[in-house]
Design a protein around this motif. Structure first.
Motif, PDB file in Angstrom:
ATOM      1  N   ARG A 222       0.836  -1.202   0.000  1.00 28.66           N
ATOM      2  CA  ARG A 222       0.000   0.000   0.000  1.00 28.66           C
ATOM      3  C   ARG A 222       0.867   1.247   0.000  1.00 28.66           C
ATOM      4  N   THR A 223       0.687   2.075  -1.034  1.00 28.91           N
ATOM      5  CA  THR A 223       1.468   3.305  -1.148  1.00 28.91           C
ATOM      6  C   THR A 223       0.609   4.550  -1.048  1.00 28.91           C
ATOM      7  N   ALA A 224      -0.695   4.443  -1.345  1.00 25.15           N
ATOM      8  CA  ALA A 224      -1.588   5.603  -1.296  1.00 25.15           C
ATOM      9  C   ALA A 224      -3.022   5.110  -1.234  1.00 25.15           C
ATOM     10  N   ALA A 225      -3.906   5.972  -0.815  1.00 29.87           N
ATOM     11  CA  ALA A 225      -5.321   5.613  -0.731  1.00 29.87           C
ATOM     12  C   ALA A 225      -5.915   5.424  -2.120  1.00 29.87           C
ATOM     13  N   GLY A 226      -6.818   4.469  -2.242  1.00 26.62           N
ATOM     14  CA  GLY A 226      -7.543   4.278  -3.484  1.00 26.62           C
ATOM     15  C   GLY A 226      -6.844   3.440  -4.528  1.00 26.62           C
ATOM     16  N   GLY A 227      -5.740   2.798  -4.185  1.00 25.13           N
ATOM     17  CA  GLY A 227      -5.014   1.977  -5.141  1.00 25.13           C
ATOM     18  C   GLY A 227      -5.494   0.538  -5.156  1.00 25.13           C
ATOM     19  N   MET A 228      -4.702  -0.321  -5.813  1.00 22.87           N
ATOM     20  CA  MET A 228      -5.045  -1.732  -5.913  1.00 22.87           C
ATOM     21  C   MET A 228      -5.156  -2.380  -4.539  1.00 22.87           C
ATOM     22  N   PHE A 229      -4.233  -2.022  -3.653  1.00 20.09           N
ATOM     23  CA  PHE A 229      -4.234  -2.620  -2.311  1.00 20.09           C
ATOM     24  C   PHE A 229      -5.562  -2.370  -1.617  1.00 20.09           C
ATOM     25  N   ASP A 230      -6.027  -1.142  -1.650  1.00 19.71           N
ATOM     26  CA  ASP A 230      -7.287  -0.806  -0.985  1.00 19.71           C
ATOM     27  C   ASP A 230      -8.472  -1.500  -1.636  1.00 19.71           C
ATOM     28  N   ALA A 231      -8.406  -1.691  -2.950  1.00 19.80           N
ATOM     29  CA  ALA A 231      -9.506  -2.362  -3.649  1.00 19.80           C
ATOM     30  C   ALA A 231      -9.640  -3.806  -3.184  1.00 19.80           C
ATOM     31  N   TYR A 232      -8.516  -4.499  -3.079  1.00 22.58           N
ATOM     32  CA  TYR A 232      -8.562  -5.886  -2.619  1.00 22.58           C
ATOM     33  C   TYR A 232      -8.933  -5.966  -1.136  1.00 22.58           C
ATOM     34  N   THR A 233      -8.473  -5.007  -0.351  1.00 20.90           N
ATOM     35  CA  THR A 233      -8.835  -4.978   1.071  1.00 20.90           C
ATOM     36  C   THR A 233     -10.341  -4.814   1.249  1.00 20.90           C
ATOM     37  N   ALA A 234     -10.940  -3.941   0.448  1.00 17.49           N
ATOM     38  CA  ALA A 234     -12.386  -3.731   0.524  1.00 17.49           C
ATOM     39  C   ALA A 234     -13.134  -5.007   0.152  1.00 17.49           C
ATOM     40  N   SER A 235     -12.616  -5.732  -0.838  1.00 17.23           N
ATOM     41  CA  SER A 235     -13.237  -6.996  -1.237  1.00 17.23           C
ATOM     42  C   SER A 235     -13.205  -7.996  -0.090  1.00 17.23           C
ATOM     43  N   MET A 236     -12.060  -8.081   0.571  1.00 18.83           N
ATOM     44  CA  MET A 236     -11.940  -8.999   1.698  1.00 18.83           C
ATOM     45  C   MET A 236     -12.892  -8.618   2.833  1.00 18.83           C
ATOM     46  N   ASP A 237     -12.979  -7.349   3.122  1.00 17.70           N
ATOM     47  CA  ASP A 237     -13.884  -6.891   4.179  1.00 17.70           C
ATOM     48  C   ASP A 237     -15.337  -7.230   3.848  1.00 17.70           C
ATOM     49  N   ALA A 238     -15.701  -7.104   2.573  1.00 10.38           N
ATOM     50  CA  ALA A 238     -17.072  -7.411   2.163  1.00 10.38           C
ATOM     51  C   ALA A 238     -17.398  -8.879   2.400  1.00 10.38           C
ATOM     52  N   VAL A 239     -16.453  -9.757   2.086  1.00  3.58           N
ATOM     53  CA  VAL A 239     -16.671 -11.190   2.321  1.00  3.58           C
ATOM     54  C   VAL A 239     -16.756 -11.469   3.818  1.00  3.58           C
ATOM     55  N   TRP A 240     -15.933 -10.791   4.596  1.00  4.68           N
ATOM     56  CA  TRP A 240     -15.941 -10.998   6.053  1.00  4.68           C
ATOM     57  C   TRP A 240     -17.331 -10.765   6.634  1.00  4.68           C
ATOM     58  N   HIS A 241     -18.003  -9.758   6.144  1.00  7.89           N
ATOM     59  CA  HIS A 241     -19.310  -9.408   6.694  1.00  7.89           C
ATOM     60  C   HIS A 241     -20.417 -10.383   6.261  1.00  7.89           C
ATOM     61  N   THR A 242     -20.141 -11.214   5.261  1.00  2.21           N
ATOM     62  CA  THR A 242     -21.140 -12.208   4.841  1.00  2.21           C
ATOM     63  C   THR A 242     -20.904 -13.567   5.508  1.00  2.21           C
ATOM     64  N   ALA A 243     -19.751 -13.728   6.170  1.00  2.00           N
ATOM     65  CA  ALA A 243     -19.357 -15.034   6.658  1.00  2.00           C
ATOM     66  C   ALA A 243     -19.867 -15.305   8.078  1.00  2.00           C
ATOM     67  N   ARG A 244     -19.840 -16.575   8.451  1.00  2.00           N
ATOM     68  CA  ARG A 244     -20.266 -16.972   9.791  1.00  2.00           C
ATOM     69  C   ARG A 244     -19.064 -17.510  10.568  1.00  2.00           C
ATOM     70  N   PRO A 245     -19.079 -17.395  11.878  1.00  9.67           N
ATOM     71  CA  PRO A 245     -17.951 -17.899  12.682  1.00  9.67           C
ATOM     72  C   PRO A 245     -17.779 -19.406  12.534  1.00  9.67           C
ATOM     73  N   LEU A 246     -16.541 -19.851  12.505  1.00  7.64           N
ATOM     74  CA  LEU A 246     -16.254 -21.281  12.525  1.00  7.64           C
ATOM     75  C   LEU A 246     -16.578 -21.814  13.915  1.00  7.64           C
ATOM     76  N   GLU A 247     -17.390 -22.866  13.956  1.00  3.38           N
ATOM     77  CA  GLU A 247     -17.796 -23.423  15.236  1.00  3.38           C
ATOM     78  C   GLU A 247     -16.635 -24.173  15.866  1.00  3.38           C
ATOM     79  N   GLU A 248     -16.536 -24.057  17.194  1.00  2.25           N
ATOM     80  CA  GLU A 248     -15.457 -24.742  17.914  1.00  2.25           C
ATOM     81  C   GLU A 248     -15.683 -26.244  17.918  1.00  2.25           C
TER      82      GLU A 248
END
Length: 248
Positions: A222-248
């Motif tokens: 990551r070198t600046a806001a709005g680059g490739m790094f941030d785009a992939y990070t946003a994608s990961m965050d979006a998936v995180w919010h759709t996922a469920r916790p792994l059961e112990e």
């Protein structure tokens, strides 16, 4: 395009040759020659490296750099390296990236068993980082979801990927009670596997029908806001919010 006379003059005055400048920048002499003879504009990262070597400003050598948008520049500069196959990066390199994390580790995969199989003490490393205040988030695939089933068919792997997802869950389950570590299960189509440690990221692209280890791997910083790094990070965050916790 007309030749870049300004670059030619600066090169001559600096005492560099095309070969020595290429070695300094990390490219080849033919590329440097094309920058001069055809007026081709290099990637911003290379342009600034050349300018530093020649003791001038990149915009003096290539005025068109000034006209590029900040967003485009950030996207260009975020890309550090491209590996033809994920397997070209050694287990030691993978471990070093995560071992250096000071703030966060994020992983989005279906299984990525190579982390446990090739990096000794992978779970211990995550525990150690979490104990030091690093936020650890791991997303693995739901073995029963349609996306995982389809990926298995596409890669002619049958139920292999489903089995690997089960194994991934088995490996990560002991971490679910560890403070600072969260493991979730997702059912999204995995366009890219993502591995982030602070401002460093590996993006394992996925070609149709090819197993992950044989696909190209991008390394981002990551070198600046709005680059490739941030785009992939946003994608990961979006998936995180759709996922469920792994059961112990």
């Amino acid at each position: 395009m007309p030749p870049n006379e300004r670059l030619r003059v600066c090169l001559e005055q600096s005492g560099h040759t095309a070969a020595s400048l290429a070695a300094h920048v990390g490219t080849d002499p033919k590329t440097v020659a094309r920058w001069i003879s055809t007026g081709r504009v290099p990637h911003r990262r290379n342009a600034h490296a050349v300018a530093r070597a020649l003791g001038t400003d990149a915009r003096e050598l290539w005025p068109s750099l000034e006209r590029r948008s900040k967003r485009t520049a950030a996207a260009d500069e975020d890309l550090v390296a491209v590996h033809r196959h994920r397997s070209d990066v050694s287990a030691e390199q993978w471990r070093d990236v995560f071992a250096a994390a000071e703030r966060s580790i994020d992983i989005l995969v279906y299984a990525a068993l190579f982390l446990h199989e090739q990096i000794p003490g992978w779970n211990d490393l995550l525990r150690e980082k979490a104990g030091g205040g690093v936020r650890v988030r791991v997303l693995i695939g739901d073995p029963d979801c349609e996306a995982v089933r389809v990926r298995g068919e596409e890669e002619s792997f049958g139920h292999g990927i489903q089995s690997r997802c089960h194994l991934a869950a088995m490996h990560y389950r002991p971490l679910t009670a560890t403070p600072g570590i969260a493991v979730r299960v997702h059912s999204t189509t995995l366009y890219n596997s993502l591995y982030r440690a602070d401002d460093q990221m590996y993006v394992n692209t996925h070609l149709y029908g090819v197993n992950a280890y044989g696909n190209p791997l991008l390394r981002l910083k990551r070198t600046a806001a709005g680059g490739m790094f941030d785009a992939y990070t946003a994608s990961m965050d979006a998936v995180w919010h759709t996922a469920r916790p792994l059961e112990e």
